[in-house]
Design a protein around this motif. Structure first.
Motif, PDB file in Angstrom:
ATOM      1  N   PHE A  16      90.995  11.506  98.386  1.00  0.00           N
ATOM      2  CA  PHE A  16      92.438  11.358 100.123  1.00  0.00           C
ATOM      3  C   PHE A  16      93.278  12.027  99.087  1.00  0.00           C
ATOM      4  O   PHE A  16      94.001  12.961  99.525  1.00  0.00           O
ATOM      5  CB  PHE A  16      92.962  10.028 100.628  1.00  0.00           C
ATOM      6  N   ASP A  17      93.750  12.368  97.656  1.00  0.00           N
ATOM      7  CA  ASP A  17      94.710  12.580  97.383  1.00  0.00           C
ATOM      8  C   ASP A  17      94.320  14.165  96.678  1.00  0.00           C
ATOM      9  O   ASP A  17      94.958  14.387  95.891  1.00  0.00           O
ATOM     10  CB  ASP A  17      95.525  11.466  96.076  1.00  0.00           C
ATOM     11  N   ARG A  18      94.534  14.493  97.764  1.00  0.00           N
ATOM     12  CA  ARG A  18      94.569  16.633  97.436  1.00  0.00           C
ATOM     13  C   ARG A  18      95.498  17.107  98.246  1.00  0.00           C
ATOM     14  O   ARG A  18      95.142  16.706  99.439  1.00  0.00           O
ATOM     15  CB  ARG A  18      92.637  16.406  97.322  1.00  0.00           C
ATOM     16  N   GLU A  19      95.804  18.396  97.878  1.00  0.00           N
ATOM     17  CA  GLU A  19      95.625  19.656  98.828  1.00  0.00           C
ATOM     18  C   GLU A  19      95.023  20.261  98.690  1.00  0.00           C
ATOM     19  O   GLU A  19      95.165  20.765  97.347  1.00  0.00           O
ATOM     20  CB  GLU A  19      97.635  19.209  98.250  1.00  0.00           C
ATOM     21  N   ASP A  20      94.892  20.870  99.886  1.00  0.00           N
ATOM     22  CA  ASP A  20      94.273  21.836 100.190  1.00  0.00           C
ATOM     23  C   ASP A  20      94.556  23.167 100.542  1.00  0.00           C
ATOM     24  O   ASP A  20      94.398  24.170 100.576  1.00  0.00           O
ATOM     25  CB  ASP A  20      92.984  22.109 100.906  1.00  0.00           C
ATOM     26  N   ARG A  21      95.411  23.576  99.770  1.00  0.00           N
ATOM     27  CA  ARG A  21      96.449  24.864  99.847  1.00  0.00           C
ATOM     28  C   ARG A  21      95.596  26.012  99.678  1.00  0.00           C
ATOM     29  O   ARG A  21      95.598  27.332 100.147  1.00  0.00           O
ATOM     30  CB  ARG A  21      97.864  24.326  99.095  1.00  0.00           C
ATOM     31  N   GLU A  22      95.269  25.782  98.175  1.00  0.00           N
ATOM     32  CA  GLU A  22      94.459  27.231  97.629  1.00  0.00           C
ATOM     33  C   GLU A  22      93.218  27.172  98.745  1.00  0.00           C
ATOM     34  O   GLU A  22      92.913  27.996  98.171  1.00  0.00           O
ATOM     35  CB  GLU A  22      94.011  26.894  96.187  1.00  0.00           C
ATOM     36  N   ASP A  23      92.420  26.403  99.238  1.00  0.00           N
ATOM     37  CA  ASP A  23      91.397  27.084  99.974  1.00  0.00           C
ATOM     38  C   ASP A  23      92.144  27.311 101.566  1.00  0.00           C
ATOM     39  O   ASP A  23      91.112  27.300 102.605  1.00  0.00           O
ATOM     40  CB  ASP A  23      89.997  25.490 100.676  1.00  0.00           C
ATOM     41  N   LEU A  24      92.782  27.455 102.010  1.00  0.00           N
ATOM     42  CA  LEU A  24      93.323  27.555 102.882  1.00  0.00           C
ATOM     43  C   LEU A  24      92.861  28.717 103.756  1.00  0.00           C
ATOM     44  O   LEU A  24      92.672  29.098 104.650  1.00  0.00           O
ATOM     45  CB  LEU A  24      95.395  27.929 103.177  1.00  0.00           C
ATOM     46  N   GLY A  25      92.841  30.175 103.106  1.00  0.00           N
ATOM     47  CA  GLY A  25      92.637  31.141 103.820  1.00  0.00           C
ATOM     48  C   GLY A  25      91.204  31.074 104.119  1.00  0.00           C
ATOM     49  O   GLY A  25      90.916  31.708 104.316  1.00  0.00           O
ATOM     50  N   ARG A  26      90.584  30.967 102.898  1.00  0.00           N
ATOM     51  CA  ARG A  26      89.488  30.200 102.909  1.00  0.00           C
ATOM     52  C   ARG A  26      88.337  29.952 104.457  1.00  0.00           C
ATOM     53  O   ARG A  26      88.076  29.856 104.897  1.00  0.00           O
ATOM     54  CB  ARG A  26      88.361  30.471 102.362  1.00  0.00           C
ATOM     55  N   ARG A  27      88.972  28.638 104.993  1.00  0.00           N
ATOM     56  CA  ARG A  27      88.722  27.890 105.591  1.00  0.00           C
ATOM     57  C   ARG A  27      89.588  27.818 106.987  1.00  0.00           C
ATOM     58  O   ARG A  27      89.766  26.333 107.645  1.00  0.00           O
ATOM     59  CB  ARG A  27      88.805  26.077 104.845  1.00  0.00           C
ATOM     60  N   ALA A  28      90.827  28.891 106.997  1.00  0.00           N
ATOM     61  CA  ALA A  28      91.379  28.592 107.951  1.00  0.00           C
ATOM     62  C   ALA A  28      90.495  29.289 109.437  1.00  0.00           C
ATOM     63  O   ALA A  28      89.539  29.577 109.573  1.00  0.00           O
ATOM     64  CB  ALA A  28      92.344  29.993 107.914  1.00  0.00           C
ATOM     65  N   PRO A  29      91.348  28.517 110.264  1.00  0.00           N
ATOM     66  CA  PRO A  29      90.620  28.692 111.555  1.00  0.00           C
ATOM     67  C   PRO A  29      90.972  30.115 111.908  1.00  0.00           C
ATOM     68  O   PRO A  29      91.282  30.869 112.103  1.00  0.00           O
ATOM     69  CB  PRO A  29      91.558  28.043 112.670  1.00  0.00           C
ATOM     70  N   LEU A  30      89.634  30.966 112.495  1.00  0.00           N
ATOM     71  CA  LEU A  30      89.542  32.194 113.215  1.00  0.00           C
ATOM     72  C   LEU A  30      90.628  33.150 113.595  1.00  0.00           C
ATOM     73  O   LEU A  30      90.174  33.899 112.755  1.00  0.00           O
ATOM     74  CB  LEU A  30      87.860  32.742 113.383  1.00  0.00           C
ATOM     75  N   VAL A  31      90.918  32.707 115.152  1.00  0.00           N
ATOM     76  CA  VAL A  31      92.128  33.062 115.301  1.00  0.00           C
ATOM     77  C   VAL A  31      93.646  32.339 115.199  1.00  0.00           C
ATOM     78  O   VAL A  31      93.983  33.575 114.716  1.00  0.00           O
ATOM     79  CB  VAL A  31      91.885  32.668 117.126  1.00  0.00           C
ATOM     80  N   GLY A  32      93.882  31.096 114.902  1.00  0.00           N
ATOM     81  CA  GLY A  32      94.853  30.954 114.708  1.00  0.00           C
ATOM     82  C   GLY A  32      95.458  31.016 113.689  1.00  0.00           C
ATOM     83  O   GLY A  32      96.753  31.735 112.852  1.00  0.00           O
TER      84      GLY A  32
END
Length: 83
Positions: A49-65
């Motif tokens: 649980f103690d993770r920040e997924d900032r580096e995956d933000l663009g890869r797993r981003a919702p399509l429209v938002g």
């Protein structure tokens, strides 16, 4: 704390024996404790649980938002391959 009301809590997770503990990193006082049957389980869940997924933000981003983040990530990858 106003940041937690606007942006949500930023919990950090740790373990102490059989207990997994979490507290808001912003210092608003929010937090809690959960007891597990084994210390290894508490440590495993706290690490998960103690993770920040900032580096995956663009890869797993919702399509429209978050479409601009997808474009930025694709641009950066294309630039790395070209250079």
């Amino acid at each position: 704390m106003i940041a937690c009301r606007l942006l949500g809590h930023r919990f950090r997770f740790t373990s102490d024996g059989r207990a997994m503990l979490w507290r808001c990193q912003r210092g608003c006082g929010a937090g809690g404790v959960k007891q597990f049957s084994a210390p290894a389980d508490a440590a495993r869940y706290a690490r998960a649980f103690d993770r920040e997924d900032r580096e995956d933000l663009g890869r797993r981003a919702p399509l429209v938002g978050l479409f601009p983040l997808r474009l930025l990530r694709a641009f950066r990858q294309a630039r790395r391959k070209a250079g």
